[in-house]
Design an enzyme around this catalytic site. Structure first.
Site, PDB file in Angstrom:
ATOM      1  N   ASP A  44       0.833  -1.203   0.000  1.00 25.71           N
ATOM      2  CA  ASP A  44       0.000   0.000   0.000  1.00 25.71           C
ATOM      3  C   ASP A  44       0.871   1.257   0.000  1.00 25.71           C
ATOM      4  O   ASP A  44       0.352   2.379   0.043  1.00 25.71           O
ATOM      5  CB  ASP A  44      -1.018  -0.009   1.148  1.00 25.71           C
ATOM      6  CG  ASP A  44      -0.377  -0.039   2.514  1.00 25.71           C
ATOM      7  OD1 ASP A  44       0.859  -0.017   2.601  1.00 25.71           O
ATOM      8  OD2 ASP A  44      -1.126  -0.088   3.514  1.00 25.71           O
ATOM      9  N   ASP A  83      -1.183  -6.487  -0.340  1.00 26.89           N
ATOM     10  CA  ASP A  83      -1.290  -5.784   0.945  1.00 26.89           C
ATOM     11  C   ASP A  83      -2.760  -5.474   1.233  1.00 26.89           C
ATOM     12  O   ASP A  83      -3.473  -5.005   0.352  1.00 26.89           O
ATOM     13  CB  ASP A  83      -0.518  -4.467   0.842  1.00 26.89           C
ATOM     14  CG  ASP A  83       0.235  -4.125   2.097  1.00 26.89           C
ATOM     15  OD1 ASP A  83       0.107  -4.863   3.093  1.00 26.89           O
ATOM     16  OD2 ASP A  83       0.981  -3.122   2.073  1.00 26.89           O
ATOM     17  N   LYS A 113      -1.057  -9.566   3.122  1.00 27.08           N
ATOM     18  CA  LYS A 113      -0.288  -9.053   4.266  1.00 27.08           C
ATOM     19  C   LYS A 113      -1.184  -8.119   5.077  1.00 27.08           C
ATOM     20  O   LYS A 113      -1.955  -7.351   4.519  1.00 27.08           O
ATOM     21  CB  LYS A 113       0.956  -8.297   3.786  1.00 27.08           C
ATOM     22  CG  LYS A 113       1.780  -7.695   4.934  1.00 27.08           C
ATOM     23  CD  LYS A 113       3.119  -7.192   4.478  1.00 27.08           C
ATOM     24  CE  LYS A 113       3.108  -5.831   3.862  1.00 27.08           C
ATOM     25  NZ  LYS A 113       2.606  -4.747   4.721  1.00 27.08           N
ATOM     26  N   GLU A 115      -1.153  -5.536   8.737  1.00 30.84           N
ATOM     27  CA  GLU A 115      -0.382  -4.892   9.808  1.00 30.84           C
ATOM     28  C   GLU A 115      -1.099  -5.072  11.133  1.00 30.84           C
ATOM     29  O   GLU A 115      -2.296  -4.770  11.226  1.00 30.84           O
ATOM     30  CB  GLU A 115      -0.260  -3.386   9.527  1.00 30.84           C
ATOM     31  CG  GLU A 115       0.535  -3.055   8.299  1.00 30.84           C
ATOM     32  CD  GLU A 115       0.634  -1.543   8.053  1.00 30.84           C
ATOM     33  OE1 GLU A 115       0.184  -0.748   8.914  1.00 30.84           O
ATOM     34  OE2 GLU A 115       1.167  -1.169   7.000  1.00 30.84           O
ATOM     35  N   GLU A 182       9.265  -3.788  10.461  1.00 37.04           N
ATOM     36  CA  GLU A 182       9.600  -2.493   9.849  1.00 37.04           C
ATOM     37  C   GLU A 182      10.103  -1.508  10.900  1.00 37.04           C
ATOM     38  O   GLU A 182       9.477  -1.305  11.951  1.00 37.04           O
ATOM     39  CB  GLU A 182       8.371  -1.916   9.124  1.00 37.04           C
ATOM     40  CG  GLU A 182       8.663  -0.540   8.530  1.00 37.04           C
ATOM     41  CD  GLU A 182       7.691  -0.065   7.467  1.00 37.04           C
ATOM     42  OE1 GLU A 182       6.784  -0.835   7.083  1.00 37.04           O
ATOM     43  OE2 GLU A 182       7.846   1.087   7.019  1.00 37.04           O
TER      44      GLU A 182
HETATM   45  O1  KIV Z   1       3.353  -1.235   1.609  1.00 34.65           O
HETATM   46  C1  KIV Z   1       4.531  -1.590   1.562  1.00 34.65           C
HETATM   47  O2  KIV Z   1       5.230  -1.416   0.555  1.00 34.65           O
HETATM   48  C2  KIV Z   1       5.069  -2.259   2.737  1.00 34.65           C
HETATM   49  C3  KIV Z   1       6.546  -2.468   2.802  1.00 34.65           C
HETATM   50  C4  KIV Z   1       7.232  -1.179   3.045  1.00 34.65           C
HETATM   51  C5  KIV Z   1       6.887  -3.516   3.788  1.00 34.65           C
HETATM   52  O3  KIV Z   1       4.339  -2.598   3.609  1.00 34.65           O
END
Ligand code: KIV
Length: 285
Positions: A44, A83, A113, A115, A182
């Site tokens: 994202d 993401d 993914k 968070e 991160e």
């Molecule tokens: O959105 C993204 O590109 C990320 C990376 C920085 C790990 O989450």
């Protein structure tokens, strides 16, 4: 053939450093694949590097699916992680499952993914149970940038470092197949990496993670507002692109482009007829 989660797990157990890079469109995806990148994250970060926002919060599920589908369609081999954008998985487990399913079905991603720490573990567990591989993401979570007041190093004091270790264990326990760390101190990332039996993938987390992830635009020098400390510019493409476009502008203005080489001709007899038409119609030149 596209790499599978088993290939990623084999790389990890063989001690092969895992390389992940972001990509968002056909050009970046094809370049990443041609360079041998085995894992692409349709991050994202597209909110910043593609859409021009200051953080990823405005990115929607529709945006993510749009970009992820392009990356999947234009590559053959990399494992593609989609993401999950801000607030598309934190309202309820049902919401997370529905939206993760859309990224898998409509975009064709290999995994998603999310968070979040311990609080997200029950959601990750259900999504994994439903058959969707999940990559976790802790430490600096850019979707929470409004809560934490900026893109800041995390896990600096004892309490937050302990919480992070706790979060990492909970995400692993929930069934995540990998974990992004991160912007945390390198020694803390090393501890997490040593304690887990799933791969850690660092960005701003030092050299001891099992893999690294970087943003396409950062490593190629395409994002020029500032250079984050966690990145390394392997090229200055922004500068190179600007210079090339300046040449184009100069060439057009000086009429030195296009030349005969860049132009198309037509048959003499067709041209002769057209000229005759113009004479008949009284054209003066
Ligand atoms: O959105 C993204 O590109 C990320 C990376 C920085 C790990 O989450």
């Amino acid at each position: 053939m596209r790499l599978t989660i088993r290939d990623i797990q084999t790389m990890y157990t063989d001690g092969e450093p895992l390389v992940m890079l972001t990509a968002y469109d056909a050009t970046s995806a094809r370049v990443a694949e041609a360079a041998g990148v085995p894992m692409i994250l349709v991050g994202d970060t597209l909110g910043m590097v593609i859409q021009g926002h200051v953080n990823p919060v405005p990115v929607t599920l529709e945006h993510e699916i749009y970009h992820c589908e392009i990356v999947v369609r234009t590559t053959e081999r990399p494992f593609i992680v989609g993401d999950m954008p801000f607030m598309t998985y934190s309202i309820s487990t049902e919401q997370a499952m529905t939206n993760a399913a859309r990224i898998m079905q409509e975009a064709g991603a290999s995994a998603v993914k999310m968070e979040g720490g311990e609080w997200l573990a029950p959601t990750i567990k259900r999504v994994v149970q439903a058959g969707i591989p999940v990559m976790g993401h802790i430490g600096l979570m850019p979707q929470s940038v409004n809560k934490i007041g900026g893109f800041r190093l995390q896990g600096k004091d004892v309490a937050s470092a302990r919480q992070l270790l706790h979060d990492a264990a909970a995400i692993q326990e929930a069934g995540a197949f990998a974990l992004v760390l991160e912007s945390i101190p390198a020694p803390l990332a090393q501890m997490v990496t040593e304690e887990l039996h799933i791969p850690t993938i660092g960005i701003g987390a030092g050299p001891h993670c099992d893999g690294q992830v970087q943003v396409f635009h950062d490593i190629l020098g395409l994002f020029e507002d500032f250079i984050p400390r966690h990145t390394k510019q392997y090229a200055k493409l922004g500068e190179a692109m600007r210079e090339a476009i300046e040449h184009y502008v100069d060439d057009v203005r000086s009429r030195s482009f296009p030349t005969a080489e860049n132009s198309f001709t037509m048959k003499e007899e067709v041209l002769a007829e057209l000229r005759a038409d113009r004479l008949k119609n009284g054209a003066s030149h």
